[in-house]
Design a protein around this motif. Sequence first.
Motif, PDB file in Angstrom:
ATOM      1  N   ARG A   1     -61.122-102.633  -3.353  1.00 44.45           N
ATOM      2  CA  ARG A   1     -61.954-103.044  -4.631  1.00 44.45           C
ATOM      3  C   ARG A   1     -62.100-104.199  -5.168  1.00 44.45           C
ATOM      4  O   ARG A   1     -63.153-105.053  -5.473  1.00 44.45           O
ATOM      5  N   HIS A   2     -61.328-105.538  -4.939  1.00 41.34           N
ATOM      6  CA  HIS A   2     -61.229-106.404  -5.863  1.00 41.34           C
ATOM      7  C   HIS A   2     -60.440-107.811  -4.513  1.00 41.34           C
ATOM      8  O   HIS A   2     -60.823-109.143  -5.058  1.00 41.34           O
ATOM      9  N   ALA A   3     -60.049-107.495  -3.769  1.00 42.15           N
ATOM     10  CA  ALA A   3     -59.617-108.706  -3.284  1.00 42.15           C
ATOM     11  C   ALA A   3     -60.738-108.953  -2.162  1.00 42.15           C
ATOM     12  O   ALA A   3     -60.163-110.387  -1.780  1.00 42.15           O
ATOM     13  N   ASP A   4     -61.193-108.249  -1.753  1.00 41.48           N
ATOM     14  CA  ASP A   4     -62.427-109.228  -0.615  1.00 41.48           C
ATOM     15  C   ASP A   4     -61.616-110.118   0.106  1.00 41.48           C
ATOM     16  O   ASP A   4     -61.357-111.565   0.544  1.00 41.48           O
ATOM     17  N   THR A   5     -60.740-108.703   1.274  1.00 45.85           N
ATOM     18  CA  THR A   5     -60.003-109.459   1.822  1.00 45.85           C
ATOM     19  C   THR A   5     -60.152-108.256   3.213  1.00 45.85           C
ATOM     20  O   THR A   5     -60.898-107.393   2.872  1.00 45.85           O
ATOM     21  N   HIS A   6     -59.759-108.107   4.280  1.00 42.28           N
ATOM     22  CA  HIS A   6     -59.687-107.568   5.262  1.00 42.28           C
ATOM     23  C   HIS A   6     -59.185-107.038   6.391  1.00 42.28           C
ATOM     24  O   HIS A   6     -59.306-105.983   6.928  1.00 42.28           O
ATOM     25  N   SER A   7     -57.291-107.066   4.957  1.00 44.09           N
ATOM     26  CA  SER A   7     -56.576-106.742   6.155  1.00 44.09           C
ATOM     27  C   SER A   7     -55.390-106.184   4.294  1.00 44.09           C
ATOM     28  O   SER A   7     -55.609-107.162   3.555  1.00 44.09           O
ATOM     29  N   CYS A   8     -54.382-106.344   4.489  1.00 42.23           N
ATOM     30  CA  CYS A   8     -53.326-106.077   3.686  1.00 42.23           C
ATOM     31  C   CYS A   8     -51.871-105.735   4.303  1.00 42.23           C
ATOM     32  O   CYS A   8     -52.286-104.967   4.863  1.00 42.23           O
ATOM     33  N   ARG A   9     -50.870-105.336   3.581  1.00 42.94           N
ATOM     34  CA  ARG A   9     -49.591-104.970   4.608  1.00 42.94           C
ATOM     35  C   ARG A   9     -48.596-104.236   3.243  1.00 42.94           C
ATOM     36  O   ARG A   9     -48.716-104.996   1.966  1.00 42.94           O
ATOM     37  N   VAL A  10     -48.152-103.651   4.303  1.00 43.38           N
ATOM     38  CA  VAL A  10     -47.685-102.227   3.029  1.00 43.38           C
ATOM     39  C   VAL A  10     -45.946-102.275   4.067  1.00 43.38           C
ATOM     40  O   VAL A  10     -45.734-102.225   5.001  1.00 43.38           O
ATOM     41  N   SER A  11     -44.791-102.543   3.475  1.00 41.12           N
ATOM     42  CA  SER A  11     -43.880-102.660   3.304  1.00 41.12           C
ATOM     43  C   SER A  11     -42.856-101.511   2.501  1.00 41.12           C
ATOM     44  O   SER A  11     -42.968-101.152   1.691  1.00 41.12           O
ATOM     45  N   ILE A  12     -42.286-100.064   2.954  1.00 39.33           N
ATOM     46  CA  ILE A  12     -40.810 -99.500   2.375  1.00 39.33           C
ATOM     47  C   ILE A  12     -40.047-100.042   3.226  1.00 39.33           C
ATOM     48  O   ILE A  12     -39.818 -99.648   4.500  1.00 39.33           O
ATOM     49  N   ASP A  13     -39.301-100.216   2.613  1.00 36.93           N
ATOM     50  CA  ASP A  13     -37.760-100.880   2.828  1.00 36.93           C
ATOM     51  C   ASP A  13     -36.851 -99.584   2.728  1.00 36.93           C
ATOM     52  O   ASP A  13     -36.255 -99.408   1.612  1.00 36.93           O
ATOM     53  N   CYS A  14     -36.081 -99.507   3.154  1.00 35.17           N
ATOM     54  CA  CYS A  14     -35.492 -97.944   3.093  1.00 35.17           C
ATOM     55  C   CYS A  14     -34.099 -97.867   3.783  1.00 35.17           C
ATOM     56  O   CYS A  14     -32.551 -97.158   4.131  1.00 35.17           O
ATOM     57  N   ARG A  15     -33.519 -99.582   3.134  1.00 32.14           N
ATOM     58  CA  ARG A  15     -31.945 -99.869   3.771  1.00 32.14           C
ATOM     59  C   ARG A  15     -30.893 -99.177   3.015  1.00 32.14           C
ATOM     60  O   ARG A  15     -30.147 -99.473   3.392  1.00 32.14           O
ATOM     61  N   LYS A  16     -31.106 -99.401   1.706  1.00 35.81           N
ATOM     62  CA  LYS A  16     -30.633 -99.530   0.976  1.00 35.81           C
ATOM     63  C   LYS A  16     -29.991 -97.382   0.553  1.00 35.81           C
ATOM     64  O   LYS A  16     -31.120 -97.445   0.251  1.00 35.81           O
ATOM     65  N   ALA A  17     -29.285 -97.770   0.474  1.00 34.99           N
ATOM     66  CA  ALA A  17     -28.955 -95.660   0.750  1.00 34.99           C
ATOM     67  C   ALA A  17     -29.265 -95.185  -0.930  1.00 34.99           C
ATOM     68  O   ALA A  17     -29.558 -94.343  -1.344  1.00 34.99           O
ATOM     69  N   ASP A  18     -29.281 -95.977  -1.888  1.00 34.93           N
ATOM     70  CA  ASP A  18     -29.417 -95.967  -3.254  1.00 34.93           C
ATOM     71  C   ASP A  18     -30.633 -96.435  -4.030  1.00 34.93           C
ATOM     72  O   ASP A  18     -31.099 -95.510  -5.176  1.00 34.93           O
ATOM     73  N   GLU A  19     -31.923 -97.076  -2.679  1.00 35.59           N
ATOM     74  CA  GLU A  19     -32.942 -97.018  -3.617  1.00 35.59           C
ATOM     75  C   GLU A  19     -34.136 -96.966  -2.821  1.00 35.59           C
ATOM     76  O   GLU A  19     -33.900 -97.036  -1.539  1.00 35.59           O
ATOM     77  N   VAL A  20     -35.165 -96.791  -2.687  1.00 29.11           N
ATOM     78  CA  VAL A  20     -36.529 -97.362  -1.734  1.00 29.11           C
ATOM     79  C   VAL A  20     -37.517 -97.886  -2.335  1.00 29.11           C
ATOM     80  O   VAL A  20     -37.179 -98.109  -3.545  1.00 29.11           O
ATOM     81  N   ALA A  21     -37.964-100.056  -1.361  1.00 30.68           N
ATOM     82  CA  ALA A  21     -38.668-100.743  -2.223  1.00 30.68           C
ATOM     83  C   ALA A  21     -39.970-100.154  -1.855  1.00 30.68           C
ATOM     84  O   ALA A  21     -40.157-100.464   0.101  1.00 30.68           O
ATOM     85  N   ILE A  22     -40.789-100.608  -2.178  1.00 30.52           N
ATOM     86  CA  ILE A  22     -41.882-101.125  -1.510  1.00 30.52           C
ATOM     87  C   ILE A  22     -42.598-101.749  -2.008  1.00 30.52           C
ATOM     88  O   ILE A  22     -42.173-102.341  -3.547  1.00 30.52           O
TER      89      ILE A  22
END
Length: 424
Positions: free
Chosen positions: A347-368
């Motif tokens: 809606r707002h970025a006026d771009t054609h791509s974005c990146r989504v990263s999901i980090d599950c390397r740590k056992a006690d958290e998930v980073a997005i």
Amino acid sequence: MSLTPPLPLLKRVSPGGWTALAWCVSVVYPSLANTSAAYTSALHGARGATGHRDWAFIALTTVLALAACALLRRRPLSALVLLITATIAVTDAWRSGVQLPPTALLAVDAALCLITADCPRRTSRAAAAMVLGVLLGHLALLPELGGGLFLTGTSIGASDSGLLVAVIAWLVGRSIRQSREHARTLGAQAASQAVTAERLRIAREMHDTVAHSIGIIALQAGAARRVIDSRPDRARDALAEIETAGRETLAGLRRMLGALRQADQDASVPVPALHHPPGPHQPPGLHHPPGLHQLPGLADLDRLAATTASAGLRVEVQWQGERRPLLPEIDLAAFRIIQESVTNVVRHADTHSCRVSIDCRKADEVAIEITDRGRGHGTTPGSGYGLAGLRERVALLHGEFLAAPRAGGGFRVSARLPVAGGVR
């Protein structure tokens, strides 16, 4: 079938029942314990009558006291007058030189305590004034006869003790009343907070369910309008995507409304589940835990990326670490963060791509992390309802959330969700 648990046995006894029990104890105790010669004399010797006649009089006053107990809830002051009358009559306290022992006032004290705890303040004050006035009036007659407004040696007169017990009964009733009022206040505050939290939760779900699809529909409708004359095939594809997004949005709303309606039903009445066919982009192996009304999770990222790509935004999904199943609330929050962030890019970025990263390397958290290189999300980052809802979601899960423009251009949304003990 009611699911309300029964009251404890002691709480099932009415105030009149407790007062009647106190009266029976006050009548029977002196004869059984044989420790109050003055009281026994008042019951038997003062009248100079036979034992049968004395017990007949006690039975008559008991009937009067039980009638007062029956009236205690409806007419508390009238019931208290009858109890005082029965107590004075059965103890001969109206005669010269007869003191009121504390044991004789058990029923009056119990009634005073219960009236103070249960009735309006005006009624409780009138009851206290009545009892204390009668006892003080009785004590006022005793000094002329050598009786007990004064301490005798190290002991207190019987009537003095009765007055002190009456004051204690009033204080106990007042304490019970204040405890109940405090509990009601805390309950009302907790209910208000629960209602507010539920309203915010529903608002977040409604926003996250509708905003993404409406954004896709708006983009596809604009694209179809522009190419409907020159590229009717592209217009048909855009209309098909609009139809799919609309159906999925309606299905999500039906699931949510079904869950809300089911919460209002009695737990013993089964509510039929709302079924709908899976969308064309839903993976065949996707499974949602029962009872969650098929709420989305990270397993739906491929479908989200495909839907967004059809609207002209390419979503690059990167997983780091080993994928692992999460508790439903963690899984849902992670998906909603990504969905809302991608919707904002559309809606707002006026771009054609974005990146989504999901980090599950740590056992006690998930980073997005969701990043783009567009022109940003407005002059005031985080001022919309979407990002505010995401902050609330993450805060409820005791995580960390950040949304701000990037130094080199674009926008970045990141979140860390604790999952310690959250792997199912």
